[in-house]
Design an enzyme around this catalytic site. Structure first.
Site, PDB file in Angstrom:
ATOM      1  N   SER A   1       0.865  -1.186   0.000  1.00 50.41           N
ATOM      2  CA  SER A   1       0.000   0.000   0.000  1.00 50.41           C
ATOM      3  C   SER A   1       0.896   1.230   0.000  1.00 50.41           C
ATOM      4  O   SER A   1       2.076   1.152   0.391  1.00 50.41           O
ATOM      5  CB  SER A   1      -0.850  -0.002   1.277  1.00 50.41           C
ATOM      6  OG  SER A   1      -1.503   1.242   1.454  1.00 50.41           O
TER       7      SER A   1
ATOM      8  N   TYR B   1      -2.474  -1.193  10.499  1.00 47.37           N
ATOM      9  CA  TYR B   1      -2.384  -1.320   9.034  1.00 47.37           C
ATOM     10  C   TYR B   1      -1.055  -0.774   8.534  1.00 47.37           C
ATOM     11  O   TYR B   1      -0.354  -1.415   7.736  1.00 47.37           O
ATOM     12  CB  TYR B   1      -3.556  -0.561   8.398  1.00 47.37           C
ATOM     13  CG  TYR B   1      -3.711  -0.743   6.915  1.00 47.37           C
ATOM     14  CD1 TYR B   1      -4.454  -1.802   6.396  1.00 47.37           C
ATOM     15  CD2 TYR B   1      -3.139   0.153   6.012  1.00 47.37           C
ATOM     16  CE1 TYR B   1      -4.621  -1.961   5.031  1.00 47.37           C
ATOM     17  CE2 TYR B   1      -3.297  -0.004   4.642  1.00 47.37           C
ATOM     18  CZ  TYR B   1      -4.040  -1.051   4.155  1.00 47.37           C
ATOM     19  OH  TYR B   1      -4.201  -1.211   2.802  1.00 47.37           O
TER      20      TYR B   1
HETATM   21  P1  NAD Z   1     -11.425  -6.167  -0.060  1.00 47.61           P
HETATM   22  O1  NAD Z   1     -12.045  -6.051   1.296  1.00 47.61           O
HETATM   23  O2  NAD Z   1     -12.239  -5.839  -1.258  1.00 47.61           O
HETATM   24  O3  NAD Z   1     -10.809  -7.610  -0.264  1.00 47.61           O
HETATM   25  C1  NAD Z   1     -10.094  -8.259   0.768  1.00 47.61           C
HETATM   26  C2  NAD Z   1     -10.044  -9.726   0.450  1.00 47.61           C
HETATM   27  O4  NAD Z   1      -9.338 -10.382   1.520  1.00 47.61           O
HETATM   28  C3  NAD Z   1     -11.431 -10.390   0.377  1.00 47.61           C
HETATM   29  O5  NAD Z   1     -11.426 -11.393  -0.611  1.00 47.61           O
HETATM   30  C4  NAD Z   1     -11.578 -11.009   1.762  1.00 47.61           C
HETATM   31  O6  NAD Z   1     -12.479 -12.123   1.803  1.00 47.61           O
HETATM   32  C5  NAD Z   1     -10.147 -11.454   1.999  1.00 47.61           C
HETATM   33  N1  NAD Z   1      -9.860 -11.729   3.398  1.00 47.61           N
HETATM   34  C6  NAD Z   1     -10.069 -10.935   4.475  1.00 47.61           C
HETATM   35  N2  NAD Z   1      -9.713 -11.584   5.599  1.00 47.61           N
HETATM   36  C7  NAD Z   1      -9.263 -12.808   5.207  1.00 47.61           C
HETATM   37  C8  NAD Z   1      -8.749 -13.933   5.890  1.00 47.61           C
HETATM   38  N3  NAD Z   1      -8.619 -13.956   7.235  1.00 47.61           N
HETATM   39  N4  NAD Z   1      -8.398 -15.025   5.179  1.00 47.61           N
HETATM   40  C9  NAD Z   1      -8.536 -15.040   3.827  1.00 47.61           C
HETATM   41  N5  NAD Z   1      -9.010 -14.000   3.121  1.00 47.61           N
HETATM   42  C10 NAD Z   1      -9.361 -12.898   3.806  1.00 47.61           C
HETATM   43  O7  NAD Z   1     -10.112  -5.257   0.007  1.00 47.61           O
HETATM   44  P2  NAD Z   1      -9.172  -4.616  -1.131  1.00 47.61           P
HETATM   45  O8  NAD Z   1      -9.304  -3.145  -1.030  1.00 47.61           O
HETATM   46  O9  NAD Z   1      -9.339  -5.289  -2.427  1.00 47.61           O
HETATM   47  O10 NAD Z   1      -7.749  -4.965  -0.490  1.00 47.61           O
HETATM   48  C11 NAD Z   1      -6.908  -5.957  -1.016  1.00 47.61           C
HETATM   49  C12 NAD Z   1      -5.488  -5.632  -0.609  1.00 47.61           C
HETATM   50  O11 NAD Z   1      -5.111  -4.385  -1.180  1.00 47.61           O
HETATM   51  C13 NAD Z   1      -5.281  -5.504   0.902  1.00 47.61           C
HETATM   52  O12 NAD Z   1      -4.056  -6.074   1.279  1.00 47.61           O
HETATM   53  C14 NAD Z   1      -5.252  -4.008   1.090  1.00 47.61           C
HETATM   54  O13 NAD Z   1      -4.542  -3.630   2.236  1.00 47.61           O
HETATM   55  C15 NAD Z   1      -4.566  -3.574  -0.188  1.00 47.61           C
HETATM   56  N6  NAD Z   1      -4.770  -2.173  -0.526  1.00 47.61           N
HETATM   57  C16 NAD Z   1      -6.022  -1.686  -0.743  1.00 47.61           C
HETATM   58  C17 NAD Z   1      -6.169  -0.347  -1.067  1.00 47.61           C
HETATM   59  C18 NAD Z   1      -7.510   0.258  -1.320  1.00 47.61           C
HETATM   60  O14 NAD Z   1      -7.587   1.494  -1.373  1.00 47.61           O
HETATM   61  N7  NAD Z   1      -8.566  -0.525  -1.488  1.00 47.61           N
HETATM   62  C19 NAD Z   1      -5.051   0.482  -1.157  1.00 47.61           C
HETATM   63  C20 NAD Z   1      -3.802  -0.056  -0.929  1.00 47.61           C
HETATM   64  C21 NAD Z   1      -3.667  -1.394  -0.619  1.00 47.61           C
END
Ligand code: NAD
Length: 257
Positions: free
Chosen positions: A139, A152
């Site tokens: 991130s 986080y």
């Molecule tokens: P999201 O909530 O849409 O997806 C998260 C996924 O992780 C889902 O499939 C969920 O079921 C799964 N998950 C959660 N807990 C779990 C567990 N204990 N075991 C297995 N699976 C689990 O979130 P997203 O925004 O797509 O985030 C995905 C990644 O991207 C994360 O690591 C997040 O930190 C990173 N990220 C997101 C953003 C953003 O702005 N959305 C920015 C930077 C980084």
């Protein structure tokens, strides 16, 4: 045909990455939480996109033995793990003095320790083939901090250190380890933070979007999940074989400031 494991791929960025790899003809093992029927619909939809197979594994990223089984399943079904995408992640927004201890433990487990477990289990199989790509979805918060996100930000800075260390250990084995650092991407994870951030800061949800989230994203636009997926595909390609131990930011210029 490449064998790809994407943790947390039933939603958001992980689902977009799984989609891109499935379209490219890879075998993909998806993972994550959700309604079983909805997950099966996602799996079946991905399965039809390319020439590879798409399977689902329900491993909980807080449970090392289930994570081990996730990697072993990919090895048994697809004869290895060529590309490992550590993407599963959760968030909790709260002042550090009020931050629940169980939330801290859970965020560190899912956003950081799960990648240690997947990488540890996958590397022997990558070494056997003399090829591997480890892609950690970190991130912008792996590079800079924001208030109220102590767990986080700590986990995401940790994954940057893990990425670099692993990169040095496997550099002579045809394996690379890199991170992708997205800025704000409008996924369920971000949508869920909007009311919490509004509460923590005492502002409206519209102000959270404009004044908090996009305040530091110079483009003033959320990043699209497909943009992150395109970077993952590139890092998995032969063209990226000398990119190792670093990160690619997809944040509209946030961390240039
Ligand atoms: P999201 O909530 O849409 O997806 C998260 C996924 O992780 C889902 O499939 C969920 O079921 C799964 N998950 C959660 N807990 C779990 C567990 N204990 N075991 C297995 N699976 C689990 O979130 P997203 O925004 O797509 O985030 C995905 C990644 O991207 C994360 O690591 C997040 O930190 C990173 N990220 C997101 C953003 C953003 O702005 N959305 C920015 C930077 C980084």
């Amino acid at each position: 045909m490449k064998s790809v494991v994407v943790t947390g791929s039933t939603s958001g960025i992980g689902l977009a990455i799984a989609t891109a790899f499935a379209e490219s003809g890879a075998n993909v093992l998806i993972n994550g939480f959700g309604d079983r029927d909805e997950i099966e619909a996602i799996r079946a939809g991905l399965d039809g996109l390319g020439s590879g197979r798409v399977l689902y594994h329900p491993a909980d990223m807080t449970k090392p033995e289930e994570i081990g089984d996730l990697i072993e399943t990919a090895v048994e079904e697809f004869d290895g793990v060529d590309v490992l995408v550590n993407n599963a992640g959760i968030q909790h927004v709260e002042k550090i003095e009020d931050f629940p201890v169980d939330k801290w433990d859970r965020i560190i487990a899912i956003n950081l320790s799960s990648s240690f477990h997947t990488i540890r289990a996958a590397i022997p199989h990558m070494k056997r083939k003399g090829f591997g790509r480890i892609i950690n979805v970190a991130s912008a918060h792996g590079l800079v901090a924001s208030p109220f996100k102590s767990a986080y930000v700590a986990a995401k800075h940790g994954i940057m250190g893990l990425t670099k260390t692993v990169a040095l250990e496997i550099a002579e084995n045809g394996i690379t380890a890199n991170a992708i650092c997205p800025g704000y991407v409008l996924t369920p994870l971000v949508e869920k933070q909007i009311p919490d951030t509004a509460r923590a800061r005492g502002i409206s949800e519209a102000e959270v979007k404009s004044d908090v989230m996009l305040k530091f994203q110079p483009t003033k636009e959320f990043v699209a999940v497909e943009e992150v997926a395109a970077i993952a595909l590139f890092l998995a390609s032969d063209a990226a074989k000398s990119i190792n131990g670093t990160h690619i930011s997809v944040d509209g210029g946030w961390t240039a400031q």
